[in-house]
Design an enzyme around this catalytic site. Structure first.
Site, PDB file in Angstrom:
ATOM      1  N   TYR A   1      82.113  38.949  57.509  1.00  0.00           N
ATOM      2  CA  TYR A   1      81.984  37.943  58.558  1.00  0.00           C
ATOM      3  C   TYR A   1      83.336  37.316  58.884  1.00  0.00           C
ATOM      4  O   TYR A   1      84.113  36.950  58.003  1.00  0.00           O
ATOM      5  CB  TYR A   1      81.016  36.818  58.146  1.00  0.00           C
ATOM      6  CG  TYR A   1      80.995  35.686  59.143  1.00  0.00           C
ATOM      7  CD1 TYR A   1      80.372  35.843  60.369  1.00  0.00           C
ATOM      8  CD2 TYR A   1      81.657  34.488  58.886  1.00  0.00           C
ATOM      9  CE1 TYR A   1      80.386  34.825  61.314  1.00  0.00           C
ATOM     10  CE2 TYR A   1      81.671  33.461  59.812  1.00  0.00           C
ATOM     11  CZ  TYR A   1      81.036  33.642  61.037  1.00  0.00           C
ATOM     12  OH  TYR A   1      81.071  32.640  61.971  1.00  0.00           O
TER      13      TYR A   1
ATOM     14  N   ASN B   1      88.023  26.804  62.625  1.00  0.00           N
ATOM     15  CA  ASN B   1      87.055  26.378  61.613  1.00  0.00           C
ATOM     16  C   ASN B   1      87.680  25.276  60.769  1.00  0.00           C
ATOM     17  O   ASN B   1      88.522  25.545  59.909  1.00  0.00           O
ATOM     18  CB  ASN B   1      86.708  27.556  60.720  1.00  0.00           C
ATOM     19  CG  ASN B   1      85.260  27.994  60.846  1.00  0.00           C
ATOM     20  OD1 ASN B   1      84.831  28.864  60.126  1.00  0.00           O
ATOM     21  ND2 ASN B   1      84.506  27.403  61.744  1.00  0.00           N
TER      22      ASN B   1
ATOM     23  N   TYR C   1      80.174 -20.610  55.740  1.00  0.00           N
ATOM     24  CA  TYR C   1      80.387 -19.327  55.070  1.00  0.00           C
ATOM     25  C   TYR C   1      81.594 -18.564  55.607  1.00  0.00           C
ATOM     26  O   TYR C   1      82.245 -17.830  54.859  1.00  0.00           O
ATOM     27  CB  TYR C   1      79.153 -18.437  55.235  1.00  0.00           C
ATOM     28  CG  TYR C   1      77.933 -18.872  54.456  1.00  0.00           C
ATOM     29  CD1 TYR C   1      77.947 -19.994  53.625  1.00  0.00           C
ATOM     30  CD2 TYR C   1      76.748 -18.159  54.561  1.00  0.00           C
ATOM     31  CE1 TYR C   1      76.827 -20.381  52.927  1.00  0.00           C
ATOM     32  CE2 TYR C   1      75.616 -18.538  53.858  1.00  0.00           C
ATOM     33  CZ  TYR C   1      75.657 -19.649  53.047  1.00  0.00           C
ATOM     34  OH  TYR C   1      74.544 -20.020  52.352  1.00  0.00           O
TER      35      TYR C   1
ATOM     36  N   GLU D   1      73.356  27.196  63.100  1.00  0.00           N
ATOM     37  CA  GLU D   1      74.026  25.951  62.718  1.00  0.00           C
ATOM     38  C   GLU D   1      73.030  24.815  62.924  1.00  0.00           C
ATOM     39  O   GLU D   1      73.074  24.085  63.911  1.00  0.00           O
ATOM     40  CB  GLU D   1      75.304  25.792  63.541  1.00  0.00           C
ATOM     41  CG  GLU D   1      76.270  26.947  63.277  1.00  0.00           C
ATOM     42  CD  GLU D   1      77.307  27.167  64.369  1.00  0.00           C
ATOM     43  OE1 GLU D   1      77.396  26.322  65.286  1.00  0.00           O
ATOM     44  OE2 GLU D   1      78.010  28.179  64.312  1.00  0.00           O
TER      45      GLU D   1
END
Length: 516
Positions: free
Chosen positions: A65, A207, A294, A428
């Site tokens: 791949y 990638n 606060y 995906e």
């Protein structure tokens, strides 16, 4: 939290890229400071070893791949050796589907550096020349035009990295000397040759998590500046509101030993040291107030929590900038090529969602202090700090702007990483949306700088209305505000003051090290 060695030296610095030792300070120095970058000799050797493995696979005719197959859901299509170069070029062209406005130049430069560093690690199967050409673009001032939107943050930041990488081929678009040009013309302007990609190299370029990491690293750097600035602004507000420093006592922090809380309290004590205002109203007969609101009293707890969150984000990004994030990965020592999921941006996405929350909280509490400064019932100061309340409105509308920015931050702080939209025909099927988190963080950082500028403007005005001297750190803070924003003697548009102070905030003028 502060970056060590950050962009000092600018273009005189050279960052060695080896896939192992890049720091976040290096990223900032190259992206913003003009530092140069060069491929380390050991990285050349590592890349050559992984490339040799790819060449052996091609020579044997194995089907692997990313080397001789299609991509994503097309991975079952075998590509003949004669088409492998064409395959890589098609991959970049087809994936350059980004939309929207371009990323800032600094983010694009950070992407170039980070992708070169990932390749330099030696697990991507790319030739050394690919990383070298990315660094050539950086050093020559050729910045790819990269649309900001279009990546879902898994299988890599595919679209942004494809736009970036097309310039290597003499395609796409790039900025040179402030002018946007076709990629081929940009290369010619700098006497750079176009690159022909070999098998696996197109995939190795796109990638990865470099868009989200680049944008996130710059946002984190800026967030640290804002966190320090917030401590200075809070100290000034305490003085302007005639608050007490009792909540910052070390004994209180010791029994709840959250590290950020303790550090913030210690720095507040240092900023307030030498104050004449704080002890002037400790007699209950003079000031019957028992406790502060606060937004003053809990400053160490709130800002400390943000600091601790920024520390987590830093650790994630420090790992990510030196990681191999493509697929498949080539391991020359064992001769294996392994498909996995290192391109998935979830670790970065979750960290950047946390960054959004941490920085948004800095603005939340800052705006509340601004509100107190403008409320005469709480502050004891003239309404809205106006010179002549009624005839003048003072900084009334400045607080509106702070409130609007804080509200916008609440929308932007919604976590992107909890969403997922499947892509590539379901191959995906879970994605990180990390680039959405990164861009949200960058926008929140911009907003928070403005909110802090508004507080600094109002706090300096309030301190100026006090008859006694504030602490030494607050004296310095007010002086820096007054360098760009004079006291309010009559109404004027606050926008100009806010803009000038915002630039000072961004430049780090209110960082604690500047006060020493």
């Amino acid at each position: 939290m502060r970056d060590e060695g950050e962009p000092a030296g600018g273009a005189s610095r050279t960052v060695l890229v080896d896939g192992e030792r890049l720091t976040l300070a290096d990223v900032v120095a190259v992206a913003r400071g003009g530092a140069r970058a060069a491929l380390a000799p050991e990285a050349v050797a590592a890349m050559e070893a992984s490339r040799a493995l790819v060449e052996r696979i091609i020579a044997r005719g194995d089907t692997v791949y990313g080397i001789n197959t299609g991509f994503g859901d097309l991975s079952n299509v075998r590509i003949p050796p004669t088409e492998l170069e064409h395959l890589q070029r098609n991959l970049l062209r087809s994936h350059a589907a980004g939309v929207g406005p371009p990323l800032p130049v600094e983010a694009a430069r950070a992407m170039l550096l980070l992708r070169a560093n990932a390749l330099a690690k030696g697990y991507s199967g790319a030739r050394p020349v690919v990383a070298e050409r990315l660094l050539d673009l950086l050093n020559a001032g050729v910045t790819p035009v990269i649309p900001a939107q279009g990546s879902v943050g898994a299988s890599g930041d595919l679209a942004p990295l494809a736009h970036m990488s097309l310039v290597l081929l003499g395609e796409g678009r790039a900025i040179v000397d402030g002018e946007e040009l076709p990629g081929a013309e940009a290369l010619r302007r700098r006497d750079l040759a176009s690159l022909t990609l070999a098998a696996k190299e197109g995939l190795a370029l796109i990638n990865g998590t470099q868009e989200m990491t680049a944008v996130g690293a710059l946002a984190l750097h800026d967030a640290a500046i804002l966190a320090e600035t917030a401590e200075v602004a809070a100290a000034a507000s305490v003085e302007a509101l005639r608050g007490t420093d009792a909540p910052f006592d070390a004994a209180i922090q010791a029994v709840r030993p959250q590290p950020g809380q303790a550090r913030v309290a210690a720095r507040l004590r240092a900023l307030l040291a030498g104050s004449e205002i704080l002890p002037s109203h400790r007699d209950p007969a003079i000031d019957p107030r028992v406790q502060d609101p606060y937004s003053l009293r809990c400053t160490p707890q709130v800002l400390g929590a943000s600091w601790d969150a920024l520390g987590y984000v830093r650790r994630v990004l420090e790992i990510e900038v030196n990681s191999a994030t493509d697929n498949p990965l080539c391991f020359p020592e064992s001769g294996r090529v392994l498909s996995g999921g290192n391109f998935h941006g979830q670790p970065v996405a979750i960290a950047l969602d946390l960054l959004k929350i941490a920085v948004a909280e800095i603005a939340d509490i800052s705006e509340r202090r601004t509100y107190l400064l403008l409320d005469p019932a709480r502050s004891g100061l003239p309404a809205f700090l106006a010179a002549n309340p009624g005839l003048d409105s003072g900084f009334m509308a400045a607080q509106y702007s702070a409130a609007a920015l804080v509200s916008e931050n609440k929308v932007l702080a919604h976590p992107a990483s909890v969403d997922s939209v499947p892509t590539s025909a379901g191959m995906e099927d879970h994605v990180s949306m990390g680039p959405v988190a990164a861009r949200g963080a960058a926008q929140i950082v911009e907003n928070v700088a403005r909110v802090l500028a508004i507080e600094l403007l109002c706090a300096a005005e309030g301190v100026g209305r006090q008859p006694l001297m504030p602490g030494r750190g607050v004296v310095e803070c007010v002086a820096r505000v007054r360098a760009v924003a004079p006291p309010l003697t009559a109404d004027r548009p606050p926008a100009d003051d806010i803009a000038r102070l915002t630039e000072l905030v961004r430049a780090g003028a209110f960082r604690l090290e500047e006060f020493r």
